[in-house]
Design a protein around this motif. Structure first.
Motif, PDB file in Angstrom:
ATOM      1  N   THR A   1       8.428  -7.465 -14.490  1.00  0.00           N
ATOM      2  CA  THR A   1       7.085  -7.598 -13.931  1.00  0.00           C
ATOM      3  C   THR A   1       7.018  -8.877 -13.112  1.00  0.00           C
ATOM      4  OG1 THR A   1       6.121  -6.486 -15.835  1.00  0.00           O
ATOM      5  CG2 THR A   1       4.635  -7.791 -14.486  1.00  0.00           C
ATOM      6  N   HIS A   2       6.692  -8.725 -11.841  1.00  0.00           N
ATOM      7  CA  HIS A   2       6.677  -9.887 -10.958  1.00  0.00           C
ATOM      8  C   HIS A   2       5.970  -9.496  -9.663  1.00  0.00           C
ATOM      9  CE1 HIS A   2       7.811 -13.954 -10.906  1.00  0.00           C
ATOM     10  NE2 HIS A   2       8.879 -13.909 -10.143  1.00  0.00           N
ATOM     11  N   TYR A   3       5.633 -10.495  -8.849  1.00  0.00           N
ATOM     12  CA  TYR A   3       5.081 -10.264  -7.503  1.00  0.00           C
ATOM     13  C   TYR A   3       3.798  -9.424  -7.534  1.00  0.00           C
ATOM     14  CZ  TYR A   3      10.139 -10.990  -7.044  1.00  0.00           C
ATOM     15  OH  TYR A   3      11.414 -11.456  -7.184  1.00  0.00           O
ATOM     16  N   ALA A   4       3.034  -9.525  -8.621  1.00  0.00           N
ATOM     17  CA  ALA A   4       1.942  -8.582  -8.845  1.00  0.00           C
ATOM     18  C   ALA A   4       0.603  -9.039  -8.279  1.00  0.00           C
ATOM     19  CB  ALA A   4       1.788  -8.327 -10.346  1.00  0.00           C
ATOM     20  N   PRO A   5      -0.120  -8.117  -7.608  1.00  0.00           N
ATOM     21  CA  PRO A   5      -1.504  -8.411  -7.241  1.00  0.00           C
ATOM     22  C   PRO A   5      -2.399  -8.304  -8.473  1.00  0.00           C
ATOM     23  CG  PRO A   5      -0.958  -6.165  -6.642  1.00  0.00           C
ATOM     24  CD  PRO A   5       0.300  -6.780  -7.195  1.00  0.00           C
ATOM     25  N   ARG A   6      -3.616  -8.826  -8.350  1.00  0.00           N
ATOM     26  CA  ARG A   6      -4.577  -8.661  -9.450  1.00  0.00           C
ATOM     27  C   ARG A   6      -5.042  -7.212  -9.546  1.00  0.00           C
ATOM     28  NH1 ARG A   6      -5.983 -13.744  -7.250  1.00  0.00           N
ATOM     29  NH2 ARG A   6      -5.744 -15.446  -8.755  1.00  0.00           N
ATOM     30  N   THR A   7      -5.110  -6.551  -8.387  1.00  0.00           N
ATOM     31  CA  THR A   7      -5.505  -5.149  -8.339  1.00  0.00           C
ATOM     32  C   THR A   7      -4.354  -4.278  -8.838  1.00  0.00           C
ATOM     33  OG1 THR A   7      -6.760  -5.682  -6.349  1.00  0.00           O
ATOM     34  CG2 THR A   7      -6.432  -3.347  -6.837  1.00  0.00           C
ATOM     35  N   LYS A   8      -4.676  -3.249  -9.609  1.00  0.00           N
ATOM     36  CA  LYS A   8      -3.638  -2.327 -10.067  1.00  0.00           C
ATOM     37  C   LYS A   8      -2.945  -1.698  -8.858  1.00  0.00           C
ATOM     38  CE  LYS A   8      -2.747   1.776 -12.854  1.00  0.00           C
ATOM     39  NZ  LYS A   8      -3.320   2.879 -13.666  1.00  0.00           N
ATOM     40  N   LEU A   9      -1.616  -1.579  -8.937  1.00  0.00           N
ATOM     41  CA  LEU A   9      -0.831  -1.009  -7.848  1.00  0.00           C
ATOM     42  C   LEU A   9       0.061   0.103  -8.387  1.00  0.00           C
ATOM     43  CD1 LEU A   9       0.967  -2.834  -4.969  1.00  0.00           C
ATOM     44  CD2 LEU A   9       2.320  -1.327  -6.443  1.00  0.00           C
ATOM     45  N   ILE A  10       0.112   1.219  -7.655  1.00  0.00           N
ATOM     46  CA  ILE A  10       1.046   2.288  -7.989  1.00  0.00           C
ATOM     47  C   ILE A  10       1.930   2.567  -6.776  1.00  0.00           C
ATOM     48  CG2 ILE A  10      -0.466   3.349  -9.719  1.00  0.00           C
ATOM     49  CD1 ILE A  10      -1.092   5.538  -7.643  1.00  0.00           C
ATOM     50  N   VAL A  11       3.122   3.066  -7.032  1.00  0.00           N
ATOM     51  CA  VAL A  11       4.081   3.355  -5.969  1.00  0.00           C
ATOM     52  C   VAL A  11       4.318   4.859  -5.921  1.00  0.00           C
ATOM     53  CG1 VAL A  11       6.366   2.832  -5.036  1.00  0.00           C
ATOM     54  CG2 VAL A  11       5.193   1.139  -6.446  1.00  0.00           C
ATOM     55  N   ILE A  12       4.236   5.428  -4.715  1.00  0.00           N
ATOM     56  CA  ILE A  12       4.432   6.866  -4.556  1.00  0.00           C
ATOM     57  C   ILE A  12       5.416   7.115  -3.412  1.00  0.00           C
ATOM     58  CG2 ILE A  12       2.136   7.437  -5.450  1.00  0.00           C
ATOM     59  CD1 ILE A  12       1.234   7.890  -2.559  1.00  0.00           C
ATOM     60  N   ASP A  13       5.887   8.367  -3.315  1.00  0.00           N
ATOM     61  CA  ASP A  13       6.852   8.716  -2.272  1.00  0.00           C
ATOM     62  C   ASP A  13       6.187   9.175  -0.982  1.00  0.00           C
ATOM     63  OD1 ASP A  13       9.236   8.183  -3.725  1.00  0.00           O
ATOM     64  OD2 ASP A  13       8.971  10.060  -4.826  1.00  0.00           O
ATOM     65  N   ASP A  14       4.995   9.782  -1.086  1.00  0.00           N
ATOM     66  CA  ASP A  14       4.373  10.385   0.100  1.00  0.00           C
ATOM     67  C   ASP A  14       2.868  10.134   0.078  1.00  0.00           C
ATOM     68  OD1 ASP A  14       3.539  11.899   2.229  1.00  0.00           O
ATOM     69  OD2 ASP A  14       4.648  13.703   1.658  1.00  0.00           O
ATOM     70  N   LEU A  15       2.403   9.305   0.990  1.00  0.00           N
ATOM     71  CA  LEU A  15       0.985   8.950   1.045  1.00  0.00           C
ATOM     72  C   LEU A  15       0.110  10.162   1.350  1.00  0.00           C
ATOM     73  CD1 LEU A  15      -0.134   6.105   0.571  1.00  0.00           C
ATOM     74  CD2 LEU A  15      -0.311   5.828   3.043  1.00  0.00           C
ATOM     75  N   LYS A  16       0.637  11.124   2.103  1.00  0.00           N
ATOM     76  CA  LYS A  16      -0.158  12.302   2.499  1.00  0.00           C
ATOM     77  C   LYS A  16      -0.537  13.152   1.291  1.00  0.00           C
ATOM     78  CE  LYS A  16       2.731  14.066   5.523  1.00  0.00           C
ATOM     79  NZ  LYS A  16       3.828  13.061   5.521  1.00  0.00           N
ATOM     80  N   LYS A  17       0.266  13.066   0.230  1.00  0.00           N
ATOM     81  CA  LYS A  17       0.013  13.913  -0.943  1.00  0.00           C
ATOM     82  C   LYS A  17      -0.901  13.253  -1.968  1.00  0.00           C
ATOM     83  CE  LYS A  17       4.399  16.395  -0.547  1.00  0.00           C
ATOM     84  NZ  LYS A  17       5.700  16.708  -1.199  1.00  0.00           N
ATOM     85  N   PHE A  18      -1.343  12.019  -1.674  1.00  0.00           N
ATOM     86  CA  PHE A  18      -2.184  11.311  -2.649  1.00  0.00           C
ATOM     87  C   PHE A  18      -3.630  11.742  -2.523  1.00  0.00           C
ATOM     88  CE2 PHE A  18      -5.024   7.840  -3.835  1.00  0.00           C
ATOM     89  CZ  PHE A  18      -4.611   7.617  -5.147  1.00  0.00           C
ATOM     90  N   SER A  19      -4.259  12.024  -3.666  1.00  0.00           N
ATOM     91  CA  SER A  19      -5.676  12.382  -3.706  1.00  0.00           C
ATOM     92  C   SER A  19      -6.424  11.358  -4.533  1.00  0.00           C
ATOM     93  CB  SER A  19      -5.846  13.737  -4.376  1.00  0.00           C
ATOM     94  OG  SER A  19      -6.197  14.682  -3.450  1.00  0.00           O
TER      95      SER A  19
END
Length: 338
Positions: free
Chosen positions: A222-240
């Motif tokens: 765990t490092h380099y973290a923003p205060r806001t929760k962050l998730i990592v995905i493969d394809d932004l177009k598929k995010f809802s």
């Protein structure tokens, strides 16, 4: 990226403070570092206090010149010598067996020390005139987003350090690559601007698997973290997005269906948000990975300041410095910083 001119007076002030056992925030070509005399345990303690950094996390030592290496480390590998000839000064850190002169607080009690030579003209000027090795981790609160401008350092450490030297925005924007050479094999302990492709001419390259034992700086999951929760995905177009949530997006380049690539806009600027996203940052209009790395931490900070419920980051291509960007994304997503 242009280096901001720093006055001789400012450099002299930094040197004076460092000689007096104080900490000083200095620009490097990777990110801003919080520097102190590496051979002065009391001075190094101030780094840990200012950053709120745990003592089990070792520091990188920056050399004033190549000759200083023999003072603090034992160098036996010919591969390591070749790497230094090619990449020093520059964003490559090499792990060596340490000499007794290096305080245990610098190495977290390890028998090895992480060493590099910065290529940034301001850092080089200060460390050369000081003529002492400098311990210098990133100049931010522990676990938070690394600083790539003097303003970022001020936002993180204002009131905690006596001097922040403004050398402009950093060139690479990602921390140095860390390697250890064993039996001629180059183990990559942390990905950075010196990529696997650049290392391969010098020996077989492998990545060290994650373990509970820390053997070098920058290995915490765990490092380099923003205060806001962050998730990592493969394809932004598929995010809802969930209704009523303010979501920010971080992507390499404009995404069809999410960001209209035909819209005229300044390079690497915020883009017009789609229905899914309150705000979007594109790391490089040209999908240039070195440019994306240089913009990465700055844009992550900008998103963190937008009062969002969530940051959604799209993985970049797993090639070159893109692997280092994805590494930082995965660590930033483990949890939000306190």
């Amino acid at each position: 990226m242009k280096t901001k001119i720093v006055s001789a007076h400012e450099c002299a002030k930094a040197i004076r403070l460092l000689r007096d056992g104080e900490v000083v925030a200095l620009p490097t070509e990777t990110v801003y570092g919080l520097a102190a005399d590496a051979l002065n345990p009391e001075a190094v303690t101030k780094i840990f206090e200012a950053k709120e950094r745990p003592r089990f996390d070792p520091l990188i030592v920056h050399l004033p010149n190549r000759e200083a290496l023999d003072e603090i480390a034992i160098v036996e590998s010919q591969v390591a010598h070749k790497l230094m000839e090619k990449f020093w000064p520059g964003p490559l850190t090499i792990i060596f067996v340490k000499r007794e002169i290096v305080p245990d607080i610098v190495t977290a009690g390890l028998k090895t020390v992480a060493v590099r030579m910065s290529a940034h003209p301001v850092f080089r000027e200060v460390v050369r005139k000081l003529n002492r090795p400098l311990a210098a981790p990133s100049a931010n609160r522990f676990g938070r987003i690394s600083p790539t401008t003097a303003q970022h350092v001020c936002d993180e450490l204002s009131g905690r350090v006596p001097l922040i030297v403004d050398g402009g925005a950093t060139e690479h924007g990602i921390e140095s690559t860390i390697v250890q050479v064993e039996n001629g094999m180059i183990q990559v302990l942390r990905r950075g601007p010196i990529t696997d492709e650049m290392l391969r001419p010098f020996g077989e390259v492998c990545e060290q698997t994650l373990s509970a034992t820390i053997s070098a700086p920058g290995q915490l999951s765990t490092h380099y973290a923003p205060r806001t929760k962050l998730i990592v995905i493969d394809d932004l177009k598929k995010f809802s997005a969930s209704p009523g949530k303010r979501i920010g997006a971080l992507c390499l380049r404009p995404v069809a269906g999410v960001v209209d690539p035909g819209l005229p806009r300044p390079a690497t600027a915020a883009t017009k948000a789609s229905a899914n996203f309150a705000t979007i940052r594109c790391l490089s209009e040209r999908a240039d990975l070195p440019e994306a790395a240089a913009n990465f931490f700055r844009m992550l900070r900008e998103l963190d300041a937008e009062n969002l419920d969530l940051i959604v980051a799209e993985r970049v291509p797993e090639e070159g410095i893109g692997r280092a960007i994805n590494d930082r994304l995965e660590r930033a997503s483990t949890r939000a910083a306190p």
